[in-house]
Design an enzyme around this catalytic site. Structure first.
Site, short mmCIF file in Angstrom:
data_model
loop_
_atom_site.label_atom_id
_atom_site.label_comp_id
_atom_site.label_asym_id
_atom_site.label_seq_id
_atom_site.Cartn_x
_atom_site.Cartn_y
_atom_site.Cartn_z
N GLY A 15 42.38 30.35 42.06
CA GLY A 15 42.32 31.47 41.12
C GLY A 15 40.92 31.67 40.56
O GLY A 15 40.33 30.75 39.99
N GLY A 17 40.04 33.86 38.15
CA GLY A 17 40.12 34.61 36.90
C GLY A 17 39.17 34.02 35.87
O GLY A 17 38.21 33.32 36.22
N PHE A 18 39.46 34.29 34.62
CA PHE A 18 38.56 33.83 33.55
C PHE A 18 38.40 32.30 33.56
O PHE A 18 37.30 31.80 33.35
CB PHE A 18 39.09 34.29 32.20
CG PHE A 18 38.92 35.76 31.98
CD1 PHE A 18 37.66 36.32 31.90
CD2 PHE A 18 40.02 36.59 31.88
CE1 PHE A 18 37.49 37.69 31.70
CE2 PHE A 18 39.86 37.97 31.68
CZ PHE A 18 38.60 38.50 31.60
N VAL A 83 47.66 30.75 48.54
CA VAL A 83 48.17 29.38 48.56
C VAL A 83 49.69 29.43 48.67
O VAL A 83 50.35 30.09 47.88
CB VAL A 83 47.74 28.61 47.31
CG1 VAL A 83 48.37 27.23 47.28
CG2 VAL A 83 46.22 28.51 47.26
N GLU A 174 46.24 50.23 24.14
CA GLU A 174 44.99 50.82 24.65
C GLU A 174 45.26 51.87 25.71
O GLU A 174 44.61 52.92 25.74
CB GLU A 174 44.07 49.71 25.17
CG GLU A 174 43.55 48.86 24.01
CD GLU A 174 42.70 47.66 24.41
OE1 GLU A 174 42.02 47.11 23.54
OE2 GLU A 174 42.73 47.28 25.59
N ASP A 304 46.73 31.28 31.59
CA ASP A 304 48.11 31.74 31.41
C ASP A 304 49.15 30.88 32.13
O ASP A 304 50.31 30.87 31.74
CB ASP A 304 48.26 33.18 31.90
CG ASP A 304 47.54 34.18 31.01
OD1 ASP A 304 46.94 33.74 30.00
OD2 ASP A 304 47.57 35.38 31.33
N ALA A 321 42.47 35.84 27.41
CA ALA A 321 41.27 35.59 28.20
C ALA A 321 40.41 34.53 27.54
O ALA A 321 39.84 33.66 28.21
CB ALA A 321 40.48 36.89 28.37
#
Lengths: 426, 426
Positions: A15, A17-18, A83, A174, A304, A321
């Protein structure tokens, strides 16, 4: 998998991500070989996905290629694949392009949508978790207005021009704000022969207020701002089904819409095979204070996908995040220390606050010691998001887009490239 | 179709390419109601599609939304749909969103790929005619390098890293140059652990030379420039089949490749129903000197879909953007004259020349009176293409991208968004 074997322990990170990206960037590759795996060749800046959906930003301004980020790191390998399975007994992960052995495994696979078992919603609602999702939603929204022009059936026109967003967290709020700006400022120019008063934006939220995790005062300001933009908000309401373009809820309300946007439940998302691990609330893997999965050796869960359960964090940490990024930095340092035989220290989250924006000139910001709203909050929101974007190029592109939009009220091109097609049951 | 009927003759234009857009922009809407139909909500600047394929430009920099172009035109309606049939007897076109009556019909639907009846090539080659095509090709190219990293089978790696382009017109030549620059300057940074010498770029051309319609001298310069970049060129060769990743030709050469790019034959593309019309060379509708279809009333054919056959142009005109644009402007003026009962004048093509670029700093330009090559030609090529782009925003975006690329050798982000999947026979 075709990765050279060298005389250093191998860390495999799943992953980009952040969390995963921070590990890859900060790990000491004099001490480790690093292998990063992701199913996309780019990192996605998820907090701005909603602006891709509303055609304010292009995909290339909020995504950044992993290879470019890792250009200068030695002993670092990126592979594009999925994966399929983790074998914790043998310390091997199985992927579409072969197996790979790990000394330390970092699972930073994030979250996926939780439709709470409703197949109709899973099949027909539009989620907001990936760049593909955002582009699908964009072409759906724009395509609906083209279709609305061409029907004389008023009911059909209404369902094409009604948008129902489920979830009033930052993403839902948003996006609702961005859709309201499309309605008020932008679409009237594109569709002069369409009565845009027909367009309705509904937000459905199970909690008693919008932005529920934030302070009541911020919720109230966000609520008021959304109302002023013409958004309809239904709190303490949850969606029970979505069939034949009708959204039904637990209350009296039902909504006719062609576009149900899912910005509600998420759950931890990780490969199978972690049988010995404990799974907690939100389908997240329970870890200790060191982000290490309980019951499994050499496996760390970040962001997460993981849920710290410890004396310090009996309730775990929120799926944000900032938690993911801090855990990534923490784990890289912890593993670097481990290589030097230094003592491990637990992860401590530094809660810097949270924020959300509701259209032009408006945002709510909560810092540690104080909170504020309005124009200055909006500037802060923009500054923080620009700084968190990866890559100088993307910061410039997003900044120029925002300025252009601010002064010209005309954000982006609204192209329908590769239109979204609603799936049918196979 | 839901278009208001007003007391003016209605012109329906099918296709928002170079020709159709000019008609829509230049027609006098005090005299006519104008309806423009296209299956995409944007105009595509086809000459730069190859730079989208090679990840140098993003789609939003070479496409421009039709609604934005026509914002300020009164009595002008755009509809997103596919034309299914033309009924010239009743002067009606049938579309997915209903029928519409026309007083004058303008067919500006351009060209599509001509695979000369070969189903294998039609199914498995990648064309370059639309934005979708260009994005598919881009994700295929980038995905192939990711895959090549992960195979130890050298034959498989070769077919992933071999690119065969069919057709050495401007598109084929320019794409070959762009791929060569990817190979030489850009991919080595992205894929340090991949031996890029394995990558081969082949161009196959049936004619005896590249850029066959241009002067021999330009062909020679282009050939030399491509050779210098490492491109293999096979002239007087045509592809006979493409099966199991093997391209066979009429000669001894066959090529193992996962990526066959079709930049060769095109043919006129238009809706069915023009039964009375004469179809000529290249499956194009034969028109007179006034761009009017022979044998049909009130129907004009512009650009690639039409073929003028007259004393002035016994061979017709080439399938070029400049012909299409000039015909669009001509027809708008001719119809405006017609509304004022002025005499019709025939279309006369003003051949301003042609040009092609072959990578960095190199281009060939042929003007009416003289021709030149090299760096200055490249500047002229860039300037002309920038000026022809629709929209100030896109000119700025493309210019900034080109400058960035020129000084940084690092064009674009190379994201694989919504990967291409090779179709299988149903």
């Amino acid at each position: 998998m075709n990765i050279p074997t060298i005389d250093l322990p191998r860390i495999v990170v799943i992953g980009a991500g952040f969390a995963g990206l921070q590990v890859a960037k900060k790990i000491d590759t004099n001490q480790y070989q690093l292998v990063l795996i992701d199913k996309n060749n780019y990192h996605t800046f998820q907090p701005l996905l909603y602006q891709v959906s509303s055609a304010g930003l292009e995909p290339d301004s909020i995504a950044y290629p992993i290879r470019k980020i890792l250009h200068k790191k030695k002993n670092t390998f990126y592979r594009l694949t999925n994966v399929e399975h983790i074998d914790t007994e043998k310390s091997i992960i199985k992927t579409a392009i072969g197996d790979i052995f790990y000394d330390q495994l970092v699972i930073a696979t994030g979250a996926t949508n939780n439709f709470f078992g409703n197949d109709n919603i899973a099949l027909h609602s539009l989620p907001m978790k990936s760049l593909t999702d955002a582009l699908n939603l964009r072409s759906k929204i724009l395509g609906n207005f083209e279709k609305a022009l061409n029907t004389t059936d008023l009911e059909r026109r209404e369902e094409l021009m009604n948008f129902v967003i489920v979830g009033a967290g930052p993403t839902g709020v948003e996006l609702a704000g961005a859709l309201a700006e499309l309605k008020n400022k932008i679409l009237p120019n594109d569709f002069p022969d369409l009565d845009l008063r027909v367009m309705k934006i509904h937000v459905i939220e199970a909690a008693p207020r919008v932005l529920a995790p934030m302070h009541e005062n911020s919720s109230e300001k966000a609520f008021a701002a959304l109302r002023k933009l013409g958004v309809h908000i239904w709190t303490e309401t949850f969606v029970t089904d979505y069939k034949d373009n009708i959204v039904t809820t637990n209350g009296d309300q039902s909504f006719r819409t062609d576009t149900l946007i899912w910005a509600a439940g998420v759950k931890g998302d990780f490969p199978e095979g972690l049988n010995a691990a404990e799974i907690g609330r939100g389908h997240r893997i329970i870890t200790d204070d060191f982000c290490k999965a309980k019951g499994v050796d050499n496996v760390y869960i970040l962001g997460d996908a993981g849920l710290i359960q410890s004396e310090r964090y009996p309730q775990g940490l929120p799926m944000l995040a900032s938690v993911a990024m801090q855990q990534g930095v923490y784990l890289a340092k912890a593993l670097n220390r481990l290589a030097r035989n230094k003592k491990a220290v637990p992860f401590i989250y530094n809660d810097k606050g949270s924020m959300a924006t509701i259209g032009r000139n408006k945002a709510v910001v909560e810092l540690k010691k104080f909170r504020f709203q309005g124009f200055f909050a909006w500037l802060v929101w923009m500054f923080v998001h620009l700084m968190l974007l990866v890559g100088f190029r993307n910061r410039v592109v997003v900044f120029v887009n925002w300025m252009w939009n601010y002064f010209r009220y005309n954000n982006g091109l609204r192209l329908i490239v590769r239109p979204y097609k609603r799936p049918t049951k196979a």
